[in-house]
Design a protein around this motif. Sequence first.
Motif, short mmCIF file in Angstrom:
data_model
loop_
_atom_site.label_atom_id
_atom_site.label_comp_id
_atom_site.label_asym_id
_atom_site.label_seq_id
_atom_site.Cartn_x
_atom_site.Cartn_y
_atom_site.Cartn_z
N ALA A 1 0.85 -1.19 0.00
CA ALA A 1 0.00 0.00 0.00
C ALA A 1 0.89 1.24 0.00
N MET A 2 0.63 2.17 -0.92
CA MET A 2 1.40 3.41 -0.99
C MET A 2 0.93 4.37 0.10
N THR A 3 1.83 5.18 0.63
CA THR A 3 1.46 6.18 1.64
C THR A 3 0.92 7.42 0.94
N LYS A 4 -0.01 8.10 1.62
CA LYS A 4 -0.68 9.24 0.99
C LYS A 4 -0.34 10.53 1.71
N ASN A 5 -0.10 11.59 0.94
CA ASN A 5 0.08 12.94 1.45
C ASN A 5 -0.67 13.88 0.51
N LYS A 6 -1.83 14.35 0.97
CA LYS A 6 -2.75 15.13 0.14
C LYS A 6 -3.18 14.29 -1.06
N ASN A 7 -2.86 14.72 -2.30
CA ASN A 7 -3.29 13.97 -3.48
C ASN A 7 -2.20 13.06 -4.04
N THR A 8 -1.08 12.95 -3.33
CA THR A 8 0.06 12.20 -3.85
C THR A 8 0.29 10.93 -3.05
N TYR A 9 0.47 9.82 -3.77
CA TYR A 9 0.81 8.54 -3.16
C TYR A 9 2.27 8.24 -3.43
N LYS B 1 -5.74 4.19 -2.52
CA LYS B 1 -7.16 4.22 -2.18
C LYS B 1 -7.95 5.06 -3.18
N SER B 2 -7.34 5.37 -4.32
CA SER B 2 -7.99 6.22 -5.32
C SER B 2 -8.22 5.46 -6.62
N ASN B 3 -8.58 4.17 -6.52
CA ASN B 3 -8.87 3.35 -7.70
C ASN B 3 -7.70 3.28 -8.67
N MET B 4 -6.47 3.37 -8.13
CA MET B 4 -5.29 3.27 -8.97
C MET B 4 -4.33 2.23 -8.40
N THR B 5 -3.68 1.49 -9.30
CA THR B 5 -2.65 0.53 -8.93
C THR B 5 -1.46 0.75 -9.84
N VAL B 6 -0.25 0.70 -9.27
CA VAL B 6 0.98 0.89 -10.04
C VAL B 6 1.77 -0.42 -10.03
N ILE B 7 2.14 -0.88 -11.23
CA ILE B 7 2.94 -2.10 -11.36
C ILE B 7 4.34 -1.70 -11.83
N PHE C 1 12.99 1.86 -17.63
CA PHE C 1 12.97 0.41 -17.65
C PHE C 1 12.94 -0.10 -19.08
N GLU C 2 13.47 -1.31 -19.28
CA GLU C 2 13.30 -1.98 -20.58
C GLU C 2 11.85 -2.41 -20.75
N ALA C 3 11.27 -2.97 -19.66
CA ALA C 3 9.85 -3.34 -19.65
C ALA C 3 9.03 -2.13 -19.24
N ASN C 4 7.73 -2.17 -19.52
CA ASN C 4 6.86 -1.05 -19.19
C ASN C 4 6.38 -1.11 -17.75
N MET C 5 6.35 0.06 -17.10
CA MET C 5 5.60 0.20 -15.86
C MET C 5 4.13 0.37 -16.24
N GLU C 6 3.23 -0.01 -15.35
CA GLU C 6 1.81 0.08 -15.65
C GLU C 6 1.07 0.86 -14.56
N ILE C 7 0.16 1.71 -15.00
CA ILE C 7 -0.74 2.42 -14.09
C ILE C 7 -2.15 1.92 -14.43
N ILE C 8 -2.77 1.24 -13.48
CA ILE C 8 -4.11 0.69 -13.70
C ILE C 8 -5.13 1.60 -13.02
N ILE C 9 -6.08 2.10 -13.80
CA ILE C 9 -7.11 2.99 -13.28
C ILE C 9 -8.44 2.26 -13.38
N ASN C 10 -9.12 2.13 -12.25
CA ASN C 10 -10.40 1.43 -12.21
C ASN C 10 -11.58 2.39 -12.35
N ASN C 11 -12.71 1.84 -12.74
CA ASN C 11 -14.00 2.54 -12.76
C ASN C 11 -14.04 3.73 -13.71
N LEU C 12 -13.30 3.66 -14.80
CA LEU C 12 -13.44 4.67 -15.84
C LEU C 12 -14.45 4.18 -16.88
N SER C 13 -15.07 5.11 -17.56
CA SER C 13 -15.98 4.73 -18.64
C SER C 13 -15.19 4.02 -19.73
#
Length: 432
Positions: free
Chosen positions: A307-315, A336-342, A381-393
């Motif tokens: 779990a990432m730590t939160k300070n205002k709008n930044t994790y 806790k903002s419907n986002m996951t970072v890989i 990175f040689e491989a891609n980092m991923e940002i997963i955003i949930n609950n978007l249209s």
Amino acid sequence: MKNKRKLALLALVAVPSLIYTAPTTSASAADFTGHSKTAYIYDYTYYYNANVSNVVRLISNINDTTASFQSALEAANKAYDELTETEKPYVTNYSTLSNHRQTRVAYRKLAEQIEEKLASVESTSVNYYQNVTEAKDWYNTLNAAQKSFVSPESQRILTSYIAPNTSIDKVVNKIQLLNSSRITFHQDVADARAELNALRRSAYIYLPVGIEQILLDAEQLVVKDKAAAKEVENAIAALSPKTSTAENVQAVKTAFEALTPVQQQLVPNVWTLVDFVNGKYDLPTKGNGTKTPILSDTAAVPGKITAMTKNKNTYTAKINVADTENSTDRFVLTTKSNMTVIIPPLGTLLNEDTGVMEINITKKSNRITFQATLNKKPVEFEANMEIIINNLSPNASIVRNDFGKPVPADYTVEGNRHFIQTNSSASFQILQ
């Protein structure tokens, strides 16, 4: 009075679509408990109901395996777009329409791949017949809907007879002229095999005694060349500015120089060796170890969810980077903002430094800022980092801010989840 009631009933029978069951609100529940509330809608509601029903029917008629898929989807899209904003929410199978739109995108990409394969070899090339045959085999695995996305010209090629651009005499002559000392030896062998395969796929042929054995021996030599080059390639990849000594570099240089010219051209990372030989890096002397980096006690654990730590709008999250760290497992960082970072395994990190990597992700309204730094320097990175955003249209799109200008971002959509790929820090904007 009786006549008026008869007229009212006749009116309802004549226009049954003017009747609908409205949902019972909290304000009327006390008065109508146990009874459905029936209302009579006038004005243009009849056309509204007919329009919605028509769209629902058009969507239900779409079949993504038949040749009519494109036309059926276009008809449904057009009818849906013509609905008012009040009508659109009543299209009960809209998710099906959305899924068909995604399918259309996938089919277009598939058709583009087949056409790119066809165009990858010139029609005058000896490999053209083999390339078309492989494309035909691929094309024949598609359903009618997928085939409809391939251009008419490509379909003509894929459904027509193609003769090989060679003959038995040409193939025999090419095999007899194979020379392992020529720089083009590997390509010559591949061309000879391709021509021979093309002839055999079009007709049953006989080769003079011993000719095919010459080709088989040449192919075995190609395998040995590739194996020798691969050993040197791996040795170069193992060199490290932090742990390799001048003696290690010299050993790899000697191994490379022992290869034949044909084998040397198969080593893709030779310029990395050149950098080491030319003294681009300050190498440790023999017997001296590298400094132990100062690491974090609260760093994310590879292979586990953190779990990432939160300070205002930044994790924020931290990752330890050192030779002693796990370099094969990825990092899964949640918010806790419907986002996951890989974060991919450290083995794919291009930065040569050690220390603590900091991962920051900020979401303000429809803007996302992502930063990954090691010792305050951007990482890559040689491989891609991923940002997963949930609950978007599913219709939401994402652009990348490149020097203040929006450019298409690299992302995919699965249901209500968007997967953004990036191999470095970046800023993104969500367009609804």
